[in-house]
Design an enzyme around this catalytic site. Structure first.
Site, PDB file in Angstrom:
ATOM      1  N   ASP A 177     -18.348 -50.636 -48.213  1.00 33.88           N
ATOM      2  CA  ASP A 177     -17.643 -50.263 -46.982  1.00 33.88           C
ATOM      3  C   ASP A 177     -17.956 -48.816 -46.622  1.00 33.88           C
ATOM      4  O   ASP A 177     -17.336 -47.891 -47.138  1.00 33.88           O
ATOM      5  CB  ASP A 177     -16.134 -50.449 -47.190  1.00 33.88           C
ATOM      6  CG  ASP A 177     -15.331 -50.062 -45.942  1.00 33.88           C
ATOM      7  OD1 ASP A 177     -15.937 -49.926 -44.868  1.00 33.88           O
ATOM      8  OD2 ASP A 177     -14.094 -49.907 -46.076  1.00 33.88           O
TER       9      ASP A 177
ATOM     10  N   LYS B 203     -17.032 -43.322 -42.826  1.00 39.34           N
ATOM     11  CA  LYS B 203     -16.193 -42.586 -43.768  1.00 39.34           C
ATOM     12  C   LYS B 203     -16.853 -41.253 -44.126  1.00 39.34           C
ATOM     13  O   LYS B 203     -18.075 -41.138 -44.085  1.00 39.34           O
ATOM     14  CB  LYS B 203     -16.043 -43.402 -45.072  1.00 39.34           C
ATOM     15  CG  LYS B 203     -15.170 -44.628 -44.961  1.00 39.34           C
ATOM     16  CD  LYS B 203     -15.047 -45.303 -46.323  1.00 39.34           C
ATOM     17  CE  LYS B 203     -14.163 -46.527 -46.239  1.00 39.34           C
ATOM     18  NZ  LYS B 203     -12.762 -46.233 -45.945  1.00 39.34           N
TER      19      LYS B 203
ATOM     20  N   ARG C  35      -9.202 -56.505 -42.912  1.00 46.94           N
ATOM     21  CA  ARG C  35      -8.308 -57.445 -42.224  1.00 46.94           C
ATOM     22  C   ARG C  35      -9.092 -58.364 -41.298  1.00 46.94           C
ATOM     23  O   ARG C  35      -8.680 -59.496 -41.048  1.00 46.94           O
ATOM     24  CB  ARG C  35      -7.213 -56.657 -41.479  1.00 46.94           C
ATOM     25  CG  ARG C  35      -7.723 -55.786 -40.368  1.00 46.94           C
ATOM     26  CD  ARG C  35      -6.749 -54.690 -39.971  1.00 46.94           C
ATOM     27  NE  ARG C  35      -6.710 -53.596 -40.945  1.00 46.94           N
ATOM     28  CZ  ARG C  35      -5.904 -52.533 -40.847  1.00 46.94           C
ATOM     29  NH1 ARG C  35      -5.063 -52.421 -39.836  1.00 46.94           N
ATOM     30  NH2 ARG C  35      -5.943 -51.585 -41.774  1.00 46.94           N
TER      31      ARG C  35
HETATM   32  N1  BES Z   1     -11.598 -50.260 -48.105  1.00 49.14           N
HETATM   33  C1  BES Z   1     -10.740 -49.413 -47.388  1.00 49.14           C
HETATM   34  C2  BES Z   1      -9.421 -49.122 -48.110  1.00 49.14           C
HETATM   35  C3  BES Z   1      -9.522 -48.411 -49.429  1.00 49.14           C
HETATM   36  C4  BES Z   1      -9.293 -47.054 -49.506  1.00 49.14           C
HETATM   37  C5  BES Z   1      -9.766 -49.100 -50.583  1.00 49.14           C
HETATM   38  C6  BES Z   1      -9.353 -46.401 -50.723  1.00 49.14           C
HETATM   39  C7  BES Z   1      -9.822 -48.452 -51.807  1.00 49.14           C
HETATM   40  C8  BES Z   1      -9.616 -47.106 -51.877  1.00 49.14           C
HETATM   41  C9  BES Z   1     -10.407 -50.036 -46.033  1.00 49.14           C
HETATM   42  O1  BES Z   1     -11.401 -50.829 -45.487  1.00 49.14           O
HETATM   43  C10 BES Z   1     -10.197 -48.911 -45.086  1.00 49.14           C
HETATM   44  O2  BES Z   1     -11.140 -48.225 -44.803  1.00 49.14           O
HETATM   45  N2  BES Z   1      -8.972 -48.761 -44.603  1.00 49.14           N
HETATM   46  C11 BES Z   1      -8.645 -47.733 -43.698  1.00 49.14           C
HETATM   47  C12 BES Z   1      -7.849 -48.339 -42.577  1.00 49.14           C
HETATM   48  C13 BES Z   1      -7.667 -47.418 -41.389  1.00 49.14           C
HETATM   49  C14 BES Z   1      -8.995 -47.175 -40.709  1.00 49.14           C
HETATM   50  C15 BES Z   1      -6.693 -48.060 -40.439  1.00 49.14           C
HETATM   51  C16 BES Z   1      -7.828 -46.691 -44.455  1.00 49.14           C
HETATM   52  O3  BES Z   1      -7.083 -47.077 -45.361  1.00 49.14           O
HETATM   53  O4  BES Z   1      -7.975 -45.517 -44.174  1.00 49.14           O
HETATM   54 ZN    ZN Z   2     -12.655 -51.726 -46.799  1.00 51.80          ZN
HETATM   55 MN    MN Z   3     -12.808 -49.734 -44.360  1.00 53.75          MN
END
Ligand code: BES
Ligand code: ZN
Ligand code: MN
Length: 493
Positions: A263, A270, A344
């Site tokens: 991801d 990110k 999601r």
């Molecule tokens: N895979 C991430 C969440 C995650 C964060 C998993 C840290 C393991 C460790 C997920 O896809 C993500 O990026 N979520 C975002 C959502 C936001 C953009 C609404 C997040 O948590 O910042």
């Molecule tokens: Zn993710």
């Molecule tokens: Mn993500």
């Protein structure tokens, strides 16, 4: 790790470390006392000269005790009346940890309480603690390598313990399988490779179907496919089936996993710092694959379905944009606000497909879904979100029994409007407040009213470093034990 169950009198091979698990306050009772006598009082002197009380997790290491073994360790198990299954396995795991790189080849372990079940539980603890992912090490110094390759658990019920052990061994194998998947680097474990490794589980008696992008497009899975569209790797949907119930037509139970093999965030990229962690963004799919592994491994009397949404989220000229609108298999449209809220989107189609095709009794999805769950619960607890109290109670009971902490979070209907979109049926983010909750509310819109639970395991899928002796630093396999226990206790016929 080879496991044997042996009688106390069994001959001691050379290069054997002795470990004795002892209760707090009574550390030279039983086996420890016998050994102390053999060793000319060496243990008693070590206890008297130190601060070892037998409290949980304490280890007293005695080298070169005459007349006994080159290495004796006493491991504290805490109070006798609190010596439950988790205390047994943790003490056994601590004993292994104390001697694993001692240069000795065998660990002989004595427990302060006998019984086939206790002996098997101790063996499980050692198996879990001995997990290592060293496929990519080529020059580890010899003195850092674990040397203990066999553990002998001392019990008066060796035959019964051996007979009781197979389901525990199946669990240890499945946890290792799950940890391997999560540990693999993302250049190795991309969606098709993940699917291949799952397909190979057919040798255990599982049926595995793999859907590629063309098949998913036919089904209308625009939400899942949108996430993978910036990747050169093809997205996959793995459907794993275990029909172990007497009635092969009985309604199944179902588990769905987020399998984002990497991801990057996509166009909503990110930051570089810590991005490598996103190789374990397939931890939910890894847990579901591990669960199916153990159900088949111990021939569970249940019909169960595992569905894995496998994708890679990459930025690219072909990648989906913030502002795009996709149509999910359910027909509901989604405005993409942030391409990093991709889990999601994968689950939306995987969960819908699951209920549409299999009409299960319930669905449990597992996902490393939000950073917000780490902020809410810290690094030991996963978050539970559910529309069903009975399912929640069963999950929480299993969580306690297996030592995989879980905490129920709310799904307030009044927050649901936070994911309404101005131009589509919904949007894929609900803002920072309650970020794990709005993520769960999003998935709930695809459960079609079925009993459903969502486990946000972003907090627990990876430990650095671990405080639990059965979980080495790295991939934890969180969820495999919990779900296996829930199935065993509540859903087998
Ligand atoms: N895979 C991430 C969440 C995650 C964060 C998993 C840290 C393991 C460790 C997920 O896809 C993500 O990026 N979520 C975002 C959502 C936001 C953009 C609404 C997040 O948590 O910042
Ligand atoms: Zn993710
Ligand atoms: Mn993500």
């Amino acid at each position: 790790m080879e496991i044997e169950f042996v009688a106390a009198q069994a001959a001691l091979a050379d290069k054997t470390a002795l470990a004795v698990i002892v209760f707090e306050g009574d550390v030279l009772a039983g086996a420890a006392g016998e050994l102390d006598a053999q060793a000319g009082g060496a243990l008693g002197r070590a206890v008297a000269g130190g601060r070892f009380t037998g409290a949980k997790g304490q280890v007293l290491d005695v080298h070169g005790a005459p007349g006994a073994s080159p290495r004796i360790v006493l491991v504290g198990a805490g109070k006798a009346d609190a010596f439950d299954d988790l205390a047994v396995e943790n003490a056994a795991a601590s004993a292994y940890g104390a001697v694993k790189a001692s240069g000795l080849a065998i660990l002989r372990l004595r427990l302060p309480k006998d019984g086939a079940h206790t002996a098997a539980q101790a063996a499980l603890g050692v198996r879990l603690a001995a997990y290592r992912f060293d496929r990519y090490r080529t020059k580890e110094p010899a003195e850092k390598k674990p040397t203990v390759i066999k553990t002998q658990i001392v019990t008066d019920e060796a035959d019964a313990a051996l007979a009781a052990f197979p389901p525990y061994a199946a669990l240890a194998d499945a946890v290792a399988f799950s940890r391997d998947l999560v540990s693999e680097p993302p250049n190795v474990l991309y969606p098709e490779e993940f699917a291949r490794r799952v397909k190979a589980l057919e040798s255990l008696g599982l049926e595995v179907e793999i859907l590629g992008e063309a098949e998913m497009a036919k089904l209308g899975m625009g939400s899942l496919l949108g996430v993978g569209q910036g990747s050169t790797r093809e997205s996959q949907l793995a459907v794993i089936k275990w029909y172990g119930a007497k009635d092969k037509k009985a309604q199944p139970i179902a588990f769905v996993g987020k399998g984002v093999c990497f991801d990057t965030g996509g166009i909503s990229l990110k930051p570089a710092d810590g991005m490598e962690d996103m190789k374990w963004d397939m931890g939910g799919a890894g847990a579901v694959a591990g669960l199916m592994h153990v159900l088949a491994g111990r021939k569970a009397k249940v019909n169960a379905i595992g569905i894995l949404g496998l994708v890679e989220n990459m930025p690219d000229g072909n990648a989906q944009r913030p502002g795009d609108v996709v149509t999910s298999m359910s027909g509901q449209t989604i405005e993409i606000i942030n391409t990093d809220a991709e889990g999601r989107l994968v689950l939306a189609d995987a969960v819908w497909y699951c209920q549409d095709r299999f009409k299960p009794k319930f669905m449990v999805d597992l996902a490393t879904l939000t950073g917000a769950i780490i902020i809410s619960l810290g690094n030991d607890y996963a978050g539970l979100f559910s529309n069903n109290d009975e399912l929640s109670a069963n999950l929480l009971a299993a969580s306690t029994a297996e030592g995989e902490p879980l905490w129920r979070m709310p799904l307030p209907p009044q927050y649901d409007k936070n994911i309404d979109s101005v131009i589509a049926d919904m949007k894929n983010t609900g803002g920072r407040p309650g970020g794990s909750i709005t993520a769960a509310l999003f998935i709930q819109r695809f459960a079609n009213g079925l009993p459903w639970a969502h486990l946000d395991i972003a907090s627990t899928a990876w430990k650095k470093p671990s405080s639990v002796p059965t979980i080495p630093e790295g991939a934890t396999g969180y969820g495999v034990r919990l779900l296996n226990r829930m199935v065993a206790d509540k859903y087998e016929s």
